[in-house]
Design a protein around this motif. Structure first.
Motif, short mmCIF file in Angstrom:
data_model
loop_
_atom_site.label_atom_id
_atom_site.label_comp_id
_atom_site.label_asym_id
_atom_site.label_seq_id
_atom_site.Cartn_x
_atom_site.Cartn_y
_atom_site.Cartn_z
N GLN A 22 41.30 38.37 31.04
CA GLN A 22 41.87 39.49 30.41
C GLN A 22 43.12 39.16 29.55
O GLN A 22 43.58 39.84 28.78
N ILE A 23 43.88 38.13 29.92
CA ILE A 23 45.02 37.52 29.09
C ILE A 23 44.37 37.23 27.38
O ILE A 23 43.51 36.36 27.26
N PRO A 24 44.87 37.89 26.23
CA PRO A 24 44.52 37.45 24.94
C PRO A 24 44.55 36.05 24.86
O PRO A 24 45.75 35.28 25.41
N ALA A 25 43.81 35.33 24.26
CA ALA A 25 43.58 33.94 23.94
C ALA A 25 45.02 33.58 23.29
O ALA A 25 45.61 32.49 23.53
N ALA A 26 45.55 34.31 22.29
CA ALA A 26 46.92 34.04 21.75
C ALA A 26 47.98 33.79 22.69
O ALA A 26 48.67 33.11 22.55
N ASP A 27 47.83 34.94 23.60
CA ASP A 27 48.99 34.92 24.53
C ASP A 27 48.83 33.61 25.45
O ASP A 27 49.89 33.19 25.89
N PHE A 28 47.65 33.34 25.89
CA PHE A 28 47.43 32.37 26.92
C PHE A 28 47.92 31.02 26.37
O PHE A 28 48.03 30.13 27.10
N GLN A 29 47.88 30.95 25.17
CA GLN A 29 48.10 29.42 24.30
C GLN A 29 49.63 29.42 23.91
O GLN A 29 49.93 28.53 23.19
N SER A 38 51.95 26.13 27.87
CA SER A 38 51.45 27.34 27.78
C SER A 38 50.81 27.71 29.12
O SER A 38 50.49 26.95 29.86
N GLN A 39 50.39 28.98 29.34
CA GLN A 39 49.57 29.30 30.40
C GLN A 39 48.32 28.48 30.40
O GLN A 39 47.79 28.02 31.65
N GLN A 40 47.58 28.19 29.45
CA GLN A 40 46.39 27.42 29.17
C GLN A 40 46.72 26.12 29.70
O GLN A 40 45.92 25.39 30.49
N GLU A 41 47.90 25.38 29.20
CA GLU A 41 48.19 24.05 29.86
C GLU A 41 48.52 24.17 31.06
O GLU A 41 48.24 23.02 32.04
N ILE A 42 49.01 25.12 31.85
CA ILE A 42 49.32 25.22 33.27
C ILE A 42 48.31 25.19 33.92
O ILE A 42 47.95 24.60 34.91
N LEU A 43 47.14 26.00 33.51
CA LEU A 43 45.81 25.89 34.20
C LEU A 43 45.08 24.54 34.06
O LEU A 43 44.62 24.03 35.21
N GLY A 44 45.25 23.91 33.08
CA GLY A 44 45.03 22.27 32.85
C GLY A 44 45.50 21.63 33.98
O GLY A 44 44.89 20.84 34.54
N HIS A 45 46.87 21.74 33.94
CA HIS A 45 47.69 21.08 34.83
C HIS A 45 47.12 21.15 36.36
O HIS A 45 47.26 20.37 37.20
N LEU A 46 46.72 22.38 36.70
CA LEU A 46 46.26 22.75 37.77
C LEU A 46 44.94 22.13 38.33
O LEU A 46 44.65 21.97 39.51
N ILE A 47 44.20 21.79 37.27
CA ILE A 47 42.82 21.33 37.32
C ILE A 47 43.33 19.66 37.73
O ILE A 47 42.75 19.10 38.62
#
Length: 147
Positions: A22-29, A38-47
């Motif tokens: 639900q988080i818009p891609a622009a906000d996620f990045q 970014s939030q997207q990189e944090i998620l990658g870090h969690l992987i």
């Protein structure tokens, strides 16, 4: 202990993927600061964290004090999580954590006191690593979304 931690991880996997989507891609990045993920990189870090802790949870039961650590900033940069497809990252995060929840429940009680070595040479038990994995996971998830 393992069952409660695994149950919490499963709960997060049940609830958060839809919230991430639900988080818009622009906000996620968006980078909050030039030197912050970014939030997207944090998620990658969690992987990456899941991958390295997977090694700890398995190798820690098999090997005598394995050394498992990683250079988190380099892992995020090299894998270019910022350019990865958001849905792939969300699915991978969810699947990997569902698997880790299973792995955690399979750690025999007698193995909980076995040790792994960190980057600085210090040792910690598998029990500590399992508990710390959830703490670390939730810390970073709160950077992405309040749940």
């Amino acid at each position: 202990m393992q069952k409660q931690i695994a149950d919490r991880i499963i709960f997060l996997c049940d609830v958060l993927p839809d919230k991430f989507r639900q988080i818009p891609a622009a906000d996620f990045q968006t980078w909050p600061q030039p030197t912050k993920w970014s939030q997207q990189e944090i998620l990658g870090h969690l992987i990456d964290s899941a991958a390295n802790n997977h090694q700890r949870f398995v190798r820690g039961q098999i090997e005598d004090t394995p050394t498992v650590f990683y250079q988190q900033d380099q892992w995020v940069n090299i894998q270019a999580y910022q350019q990865e497809n958001k849905d792939i990252l969300i699915s991978l995060w969810e699947s990997y954590n569902r698997h880790l929840a299973h792995v955690i429940t399979q750690v025999a009680n007698e193995n909980l006191e076995k040790e792994c070595r960190g980057k600085d040479g210090s040792t910690v038990t598998l029990a500590f690593l399992i508990e710390d994995y959830l703490r670390h996971l939730e810390h970073h998830l709160h950077q992405i979304i309040v749940y």
